[in-house]
Write a protein that holds these residues in place. Structure first.
Motif, mmCIF file in Angstrom:
data_model
loop_
_atom_site.group_PDB
_atom_site.id
_atom_site.type_symbol
_atom_site.label_atom_id
_atom_site.label_comp_id
_atom_site.label_asym_id
_atom_site.label_seq_id
_atom_site.Cartn_x
_atom_site.Cartn_y
_atom_site.Cartn_z
ATOM 1 N N VAL A 266 0.830 -1.213 0.000
ATOM 2 C CA VAL A 266 0.000 0.000 0.000
ATOM 3 C C VAL A 266 0.862 1.259 0.000
ATOM 4 N N ASP A 267 1.807 1.332 0.942
ATOM 5 C CA ASP A 267 2.565 2.575 1.118
ATOM 6 C C ASP A 267 3.509 2.855 -0.044
ATOM 7 N N GLN A 268 4.153 1.795 -0.566
ATOM 8 C CA GLN A 268 5.050 2.002 -1.701
ATOM 9 C C GLN A 268 4.267 2.487 -2.920
ATOM 10 N N SER A 269 3.069 1.957 -3.098
ATOM 11 C CA SER A 269 2.231 2.392 -4.220
ATOM 12 C C SER A 269 1.870 3.863 -4.091
ATOM 13 N N GLN A 270 1.478 4.256 -2.877
ATOM 14 C CA GLN A 270 1.080 5.644 -2.655
ATOM 15 C C GLN A 270 2.227 6.600 -2.938
ATOM 16 N N GLN A 271 3.416 6.238 -2.473
ATOM 17 C CA GLN A 271 4.573 7.114 -2.661
ATOM 18 C C GLN A 271 4.940 7.230 -4.132
ATOM 19 N N LEU A 272 4.898 6.115 -4.849
ATOM 20 C CA LEU A 272 5.269 6.159 -6.263
ATOM 21 C C LEU A 272 4.263 6.984 -7.066
ATOM 22 N N ILE A 273 2.980 6.810 -6.782
ATOM 23 C CA ILE A 273 1.957 7.590 -7.494
ATOM 24 C C ILE A 273 2.174 9.083 -7.254
ATOM 25 N N GLU A 274 2.497 9.449 -6.022
ATOM 26 C CA GLU A 274 2.728 10.861 -5.715
ATOM 27 C C GLU A 274 3.980 11.380 -6.402
ATOM 28 N N ASP A 275 5.046 10.577 -6.372
ATOM 29 C CA ASP A 275 6.302 11.021 -6.989
ATOM 30 C C ASP A 275 6.129 11.268 -8.479
ATOM 31 N N ILE A 276 5.327 10.445 -9.141
ATOM 32 C CA ILE A 276 5.184 10.551 -10.593
ATOM 33 C C ILE A 276 4.148 11.600 -10.987
ATOM 34 N N SER A 277 3.038 11.648 -10.279
ATOM 35 C CA SER A 277 1.920 12.499 -10.716
ATOM 36 C C SER A 277 1.707 13.747 -9.871
ATOM 37 N N GLY A 278 2.277 13.788 -8.668
ATOM 38 C CA GLY A 278 2.008 14.897 -7.761
ATOM 39 C C GLY A 278 0.727 14.721 -6.973
ATOM 40 N N ALA A 279 0.009 13.604 -7.188
ATOM 41 C CA ALA A 279 -1.270 13.385 -6.511
ATOM 42 C C ALA A 279 -1.083 12.458 -5.311
ATOM 43 N N ASN A 280 -1.676 12.840 -4.194
ATOM 44 C CA ASN A 280 -1.655 12.001 -2.994
ATOM 45 C C ASN A 280 -3.096 11.917 -2.487
#
Length: 520
Positions: A266-280
């Motif tokens: 869960v957490d790794q997915s959230q961080q990667l999505i934020e790093d790439i898209s800016g969305a959290n």
């Protein structure tokens, strides 16, 4: 009366003078308009019957002589008429040593009272009366709402910005840490959230996005993180076009995850999505809707809203048809519904074919389409994230475009105001009010641009410090690198939270903190 007059004199504004004159001329039910420029004052008096010239001038002389040192052009007109019936210029009389009470400060100089407007305005007042500055001075001060409206109306035609950097969302208390498959709304509040799972897919996600853009519909995408890593531009496009990009795990596994593995998933997915898209976006959808394999337990503990669905057309079935998908969605739709669809994970031709029909048929039934955070906000009005400001654009390049657009519009309005016929009072008033709104909007955008440029300057300075820190770390200069990381973090911390670049700055802060701790 004396106190009121003294207060009005101290204000010396067109609005204050208009109010006081209207009060003094009340027996005639006279409507007063006052404008001021460097050349003097202009006063237009209107009433149901043509205002009596002598009575009006007596009031004007008595009231304005002590306080206004400039010339005053006064015009009388029947209410609703197009041309003034009379006009008079009041001039200050040159006096070497004025003595209070003994010197009359004004004398009357009759203007030509011919029926022709050119005759009335032909004594040099025409240029002043046409001047935009005169009408701007008399126009009402724009409200905050009017200025915002000017900017918001212009924003949609600007070049699209990069991803909306403010897409950070945490659900309200009623949804945080809980599983839900719909939002309880009254039947008349016909809102529906379309959701798409298992993307981004290089074939079907672009087709879905094209349809949504054409139909002006926003949706929620629950993405598999390793697919986001493989196709970052598609993930960025989802966010850039105003959709919500949320967490659907890293690997889409159905097996049991122990606590450590669930945290990673869960957490790794959230961080990667934020790093790439800016969305959290703190919304999580478990793969396959499995609530008992450890992922939902961890997501709930971390405060995610766990989003299931209330309408499932089973578009994932190998032989599913677009007709069955459409019929199921349209028949099962309800206020507050969350519709499960897929843009990845296999062939989604039927889903793509069904999507325009779903939108058209639900719209025909009165439904509107929103994202999951917007659906929640319909029940919890305070739950939506606040952007850096009410401004709908998110980059300085768009602010620069907006400045050019407003400057062009102001030039057009100034020309129209100057060339509008003298007797078209209502049109001139409208143009002046619109022009003031545009000027106020321009001033605000210019100030906002300066604010954003300063914030971007700080962000770039932090990046340079980080580059220096990286070089120092490679050279085994740990203390120097640590100091540079600290300076970079402090610089990022000084960026205001309302700046466009603030979310990126927060991401960089976390990254730099991790690198600094690795040195220890």
């Amino acid at each position: 009366m004396v106190a009121s007059l003294e207060s009005t004199v101290r204000e010396i504004s067109p609005q204050a003078i208009a109010r006081e004159l209207a009060r003094r001329l009340a027996p005639q039910a006279t409507y007063v308009r006052v404008a001021h420029s460097a050349e003097g004052w202009k006063i237009l008096l209107e009433a149901e019957q043509i205002p009596d010239q002598r009575t009006c001038l007596d009031v004007l002389v008595a009231f304005l002589s002590p306080v206004l040192p400039q010339s005053i052009d006064v015009y009388g007109r029947q209410l609703g008429g197009q041309r003034p019936a009379w006009g008079v210029r009041l001039r200050p009389r040159p006096v070497a040593t004025p003595t209070p009470g003994t010197v009359r400060a004004r004398q009357l100089e009759p203007l030509a009272l011919a029926a022709s407007v050119l005759g009335i305005f032909g004594l040099g007042a025409v240029g002043q009366w046409q001047s935009p500055s005169v009408w701007l001075a008399a126009a009402p001060e724009p409200t905050v709402e009017q200025v915002r409206s000017v900017i918001l109306n212009a924003a949609p035609i600007l070049t699209p910005a990069r991803p909306p950097l403010w897409h950070h969302y945490s659900p309200p208390e009623a949804f945080r840490g809980h599983v839900f498959n719909r939002v309880a709304l009254p039947p008349e509040q016909k809102l529906v959230a379309l959701t798409f799972d298992d993307g981004p897919d290089p074939t079907y996600t672009p087709q879905v996005l094209d349809i949504l853009a054409q139909e002006k519909v926003k949706a929620t995408f629950f993405a598999i993180a390793r697919a986001v890593a493989a196709r970052p531009k598609l993930a960025q496009r989802i966010v850039r076009e105003g959709h919500v990009l949320a967490n659907h795990s890293w690997s889409h596994g159905y097996h049991y995850f122990n606590p450590a593995a669930a945290q990673h998933e869960v957490d790794q997915s959230q961080q990667l999505i934020e790093d790439i898209s800016g969305a959290n976006i703190k919304l999580f959808r478990p793969p396959g809707g499995n609530l008992h394999n450890g992922l939902v337990s961890h997501a709930s503990q971390q405060g995610y809203g766990v989003v299931m669905w209330s309408v499932d057309p089973q578009d994932w079935l190998p032989r599913q048809t677009s007709d069955r998908i459409v019929n199921t969605v349209v028949q099962q739709a309800h206020a507050g519904a969350i519709v499960l669809l897929h843009d990845g994970g296999g062939s989604r031709r039927a889903t793509v074919a069904a999507l325009p029909r779903i939108i058209a048929e639900l719209r025909a039934k009165g439904y509107q389409f929103v994202t999951v955070p917007e659906l929640i906000a319909a029940q919890e009005p305070t739950s939506l994230p606040e952007p850096p400001s009410w401004l709908t654009i998110q980059e300085t390049a768009q602010l620069q475009q907006l400045i050019l657009q407003l400057e062009t519009r102001i030039q057009v309005l100034e020309k129209e105001l100057k060339t509008t016929p003298l007797w078209a009072i209502a049109e001139r008033e409208y143009l002046a009010a619109t022009l003031r709104e545009q000027q106020a909007a321009l001033s605000w955008v210019q100030q906002r641009l300066a604010f954003e440029q300063a914030a971007e300057g700080q962000y770039q300075a932090a990046l340079k410090l980080a580059e220096q820190a990286t070089l120092a770390a490679k050279a085994q200069q740990s203390s120097v690198a640590k100091t540079l990381w600290q300076r970079a973090i402090a610089t990022l911390d000084s960026i205001p939270n309302t700046a466009f670049v603030a979310p990126l700055a927060q991401i960089k802060q976390r990254q730099y903190s991790c690198r600094m701790h690795q040195l220890q």
